[in-house]
Design a protein around this motif. Structure first.
Motif, PDB file in Angstrom:
ATOM      1  N   SER A  15      37.541  33.957  47.792  1.00  0.00           N
ATOM      2  CA  SER A  15      38.756  34.544  47.181  1.00  0.00           C
ATOM      3  C   SER A  15      38.667  34.379  45.391  1.00  0.00           C
ATOM      4  N   SER A  16      39.228  34.301  44.858  1.00  0.00           N
ATOM      5  CA  SER A  16      38.981  34.471  43.182  1.00  0.00           C
ATOM      6  C   SER A  16      38.040  33.325  42.949  1.00  0.00           C
ATOM      7  N   GLY A  17      37.653  32.200  43.651  1.00  0.00           N
ATOM      8  CA  GLY A  17      37.192  31.118  43.429  1.00  0.00           C
ATOM      9  C   GLY A  17      35.642  31.011  43.770  1.00  0.00           C
ATOM     10  N   GLY A  18      35.998  32.200  44.710  1.00  0.00           N
ATOM     11  CA  GLY A  18      34.485  31.988  45.040  1.00  0.00           C
ATOM     12  C   GLY A  18      34.125  31.234  46.228  1.00  0.00           C
ATOM     13  N   GLU A  19      33.054  31.850  47.068  1.00  0.00           N
ATOM     14  CA  GLU A  19      32.606  30.490  48.284  1.00  0.00           C
ATOM     15  C   GLU A  19      31.542  29.580  47.636  1.00  0.00           C
ATOM     16  N   PRO A  20      30.932  28.685  47.618  1.00  0.00           N
ATOM     17  CA  PRO A  20      29.996  27.849  47.168  1.00  0.00           C
ATOM     18  C   PRO A  20      28.523  28.557  47.907  1.00  0.00           C
ATOM     19  N   GLY A  21      27.536  29.558  47.676  1.00  0.00           N
ATOM     20  CA  GLY A  21      26.666  29.562  48.444  1.00  0.00           C
ATOM     21  C   GLY A  21      26.619  30.598  48.699  1.00  0.00           C
ATOM     22  N   LEU A  22      27.387  31.174  48.294  1.00  0.00           N
ATOM     23  CA  LEU A  22      27.551  33.091  49.408  1.00  0.00           C
ATOM     24  C   LEU A  22      27.322  33.667  48.068  1.00  0.00           C
ATOM     25  N   ILE A  23      27.030  34.949  48.501  1.00  0.00           N
ATOM     26  CA  ILE A  23      27.192  36.123  47.653  1.00  0.00           C
ATOM     27  C   ILE A  23      27.692  37.036  47.480  1.00  0.00           C
ATOM     28  N   ALA A  24      28.730  37.700  47.709  1.00  0.00           N
ATOM     29  CA  ALA A  24      29.645  38.841  48.036  1.00  0.00           C
ATOM     30  C   ALA A  24      29.602  40.371  47.158  1.00  0.00           C
ATOM     31  N   GLU A  25      29.224  41.237  47.913  1.00  0.00           N
ATOM     32  CA  GLU A  25      28.919  42.354  47.285  1.00  0.00           C
ATOM     33  C   GLU A  25      29.462  43.928  47.251  1.00  0.00           C
ATOM     34  N   PRO A  26      30.793  43.954  46.250  1.00  0.00           N
ATOM     35  CA  PRO A  26      31.746  44.858  46.730  1.00  0.00           C
ATOM     36  C   PRO A  26      31.563  46.160  47.348  1.00  0.00           C
ATOM     37  N   LEU A  27      32.459  46.085  48.260  1.00  0.00           N
ATOM     38  CA  LEU A  27      31.984  48.243  49.213  1.00  0.00           C
ATOM     39  C   LEU A  27      32.983  48.562  48.846  1.00  0.00           C
ATOM     40  N   LEU A  28      34.543  48.196  48.994  1.00  0.00           N
ATOM     41  CA  LEU A  28      35.802  49.149  48.572  1.00  0.00           C
ATOM     42  C   LEU A  28      36.245  48.396  48.594  1.00  0.00           C
ATOM     43  N   ARG A  29      37.514  49.422  48.307  1.00  0.00           N
ATOM     44  CA  ARG A  29      39.445  48.543  48.265  1.00  0.00           C
ATOM     45  C   ARG A  29      39.870  49.550  49.196  1.00  0.00           C
ATOM     46  N   THR A  30      41.076  48.651  49.563  1.00  0.00           N
ATOM     47  CA  THR A  30      41.755  49.490  51.027  1.00  0.00           C
ATOM     48  C   THR A  30      42.865  49.175  50.219  1.00  0.00           C
ATOM     49  N   GLY A  31      44.413  50.075  50.109  1.00  0.00           N
ATOM     50  CA  GLY A  31      45.542  49.987  50.075  1.00  0.00           C
ATOM     51  C   GLY A  31      45.880  49.304  51.501  1.00  0.00           C
ATOM     52  N   LEU A  32      46.836  49.309  51.525  1.00  0.00           N
ATOM     53  CA  LEU A  32      47.733  48.639  52.929  1.00  0.00           C
ATOM     54  C   LEU A  32      49.323  49.256  52.944  1.00  0.00           C
ATOM     55  N   ALA A  33      49.416  49.387  54.457  1.00  0.00           N
ATOM     56  CA  ALA A  33      50.517  49.617  54.907  1.00  0.00           C
ATOM     57  C   ALA A  33      51.364  49.132  56.008  1.00  0.00           C
ATOM     58  N   LEU A  34      52.085  49.286  56.180  1.00  0.00           N
ATOM     59  CA  LEU A  34      53.073  48.775  56.922  1.00  0.00           C
ATOM     60  C   LEU A  34      53.665  49.362  58.438  1.00  0.00           C
ATOM     61  N   LEU A  35      53.224  48.805  59.419  1.00  0.00           N
ATOM     62  CA  LEU A  35      52.908  49.213  60.647  1.00  0.00           C
ATOM     63  C   LEU A  35      54.456  47.942  62.287  1.00  0.00           C
TER      64      LEU A  35
END
Length: 302
Positions: free
Chosen positions: A150-170
């Motif tokens: 989450s935007s607040g982060g997670e202590p002890g972890l590193i998040a490397e951005p990969l991609l962004r996807t939109g959402l669809a409703l099924l």
């Protein structure tokens, strides 16, 4: 605590009794009992309740066992790292993946990784934030590929951005909501969500952006197969990453609800533990994940 006690403590926790643990590690039961007593004296707490029905961890013991498991995993990772640096193709990588990663990223990555590291096992399992990150903290996994912390982060972890996807409703092909274009009508729909209870469902942003209070899902599952099986024959509506729609719509009797989703989307990241030293094979795996993600971004610029 003496280093020799680490394996002993984990063996007792895994075996469930002192006798079974003694056989597992090649000790006599009296010798193991004596060693356990010394370990408990060293740490200053009782680790196991001993009784006629076996050995059961105390609350303090559970914390010690968790730390001992991590020590053993780190020792295994050290041996794998040194072996790989000598040119030996051996070891194991643990990966926790979201549905999008399982369908779009992992197959091409595995095809390339397997041709270069034939002797390295890759253990892949599904999982969802925030529970997925527990596997990184405990060293049970090297990577989580899916929505990042989450935007607040997670202590002890590193998040490397990969991609962004939109959402669809099924929803199911015969659902009453299959042709809905008005978001207000979807406020009345029963909802399903992929992931654990307590996590904010991804459809909530879409509903609230349209002035609709987001309902709690009536169906929750970590398995997209379970969700899709129910969607096929119900009025349930569920949000999915738009990047996986071609695979889903071609195999399941579901349809995309024709509403405008706006900017709602999900950021996918490659997350790993900050202090964990990755083996050469794990680093190569991570590089391949980044390369495949770039290819997906290039082919799906929207």
């Amino acid at each position: 605590m003496h280093p020799s006690h680490v394996e002993l403590i984990v063996a007792i926790a895994d075996a469930g009794s002192l006798g079974a643990a003694a056989r597992r590690i090649g000790k006599t039961q009296p010798a193991l009992t004596k060693a356990l007593k010394r370990a408990e004296e060293d740490v200053g707490v009782q680790l196991f309740y001993r009784g006629a029905h076996g050995a059961h961890m105390t609350a303090d013991g559970a914390r010690v066992v968790e730390r001992c498991r991590r020590i053993l995993r780190d020792l295994d990772a050290l041996a794998e790292d040194l072996a790989q640096r000598r040119g030996e193709l051996t070891g194991q990588i643990g990966v926790v993946v979201s549905p999008l990663a399982a369908m779009k990223i992992i197959p091409p990555v595995m095809a390339r990784f397997g041709s270069r590291f034939r002797g390295v096992r890759v253990q892949i399992r599904g999982g969802h934030a925030p529970k997925a990150f527990a596997a990184l903290h405990s060293a049970e996994a090297d990577f989580v590929i899916g929505p990042g912390p989450s935007s607040g982060g997670e202590p002890g972890l590193i998040a490397e951005p990969l991609l962004r996807t939109g959402l669809a409703l099924l929803t199911g092909a015969n659902s009453r909501y299959a042709r809905t274009t008005d978001p207000k009508i979807l406020g009345e729909a029963p909802w399903a969500a992929i992931g654990p209870r307590g996590r904010r469902p991804y459809y909530a942003d879409f509903l609230e952006a349209n002035g609709i209070a987001a309902k709690e899902p009536v169906l929750l599952s970590d398995s997209i197969l379970s969700i899709l099986s129910v969607l096929e024959s119900s009025d349930l509506v569920c949000s999915f990453p738009s990047l996986v729609l071609p695979e889903i719509l071609s195999r399941w009797n579901v349809v995309q609800v024709p509403v405008e989703m706006g900017p709602t989307g999900v950021d996918i990241a490659l997350t790993h533990a900050r202090g964990r030293i990755l083996t050469p094979a794990a680093m190569a795996f991570g590089d391949l994940v980044h390369e495949e993600s770039r290819r997906l971004r290039d082919h799906n610029p929207g």
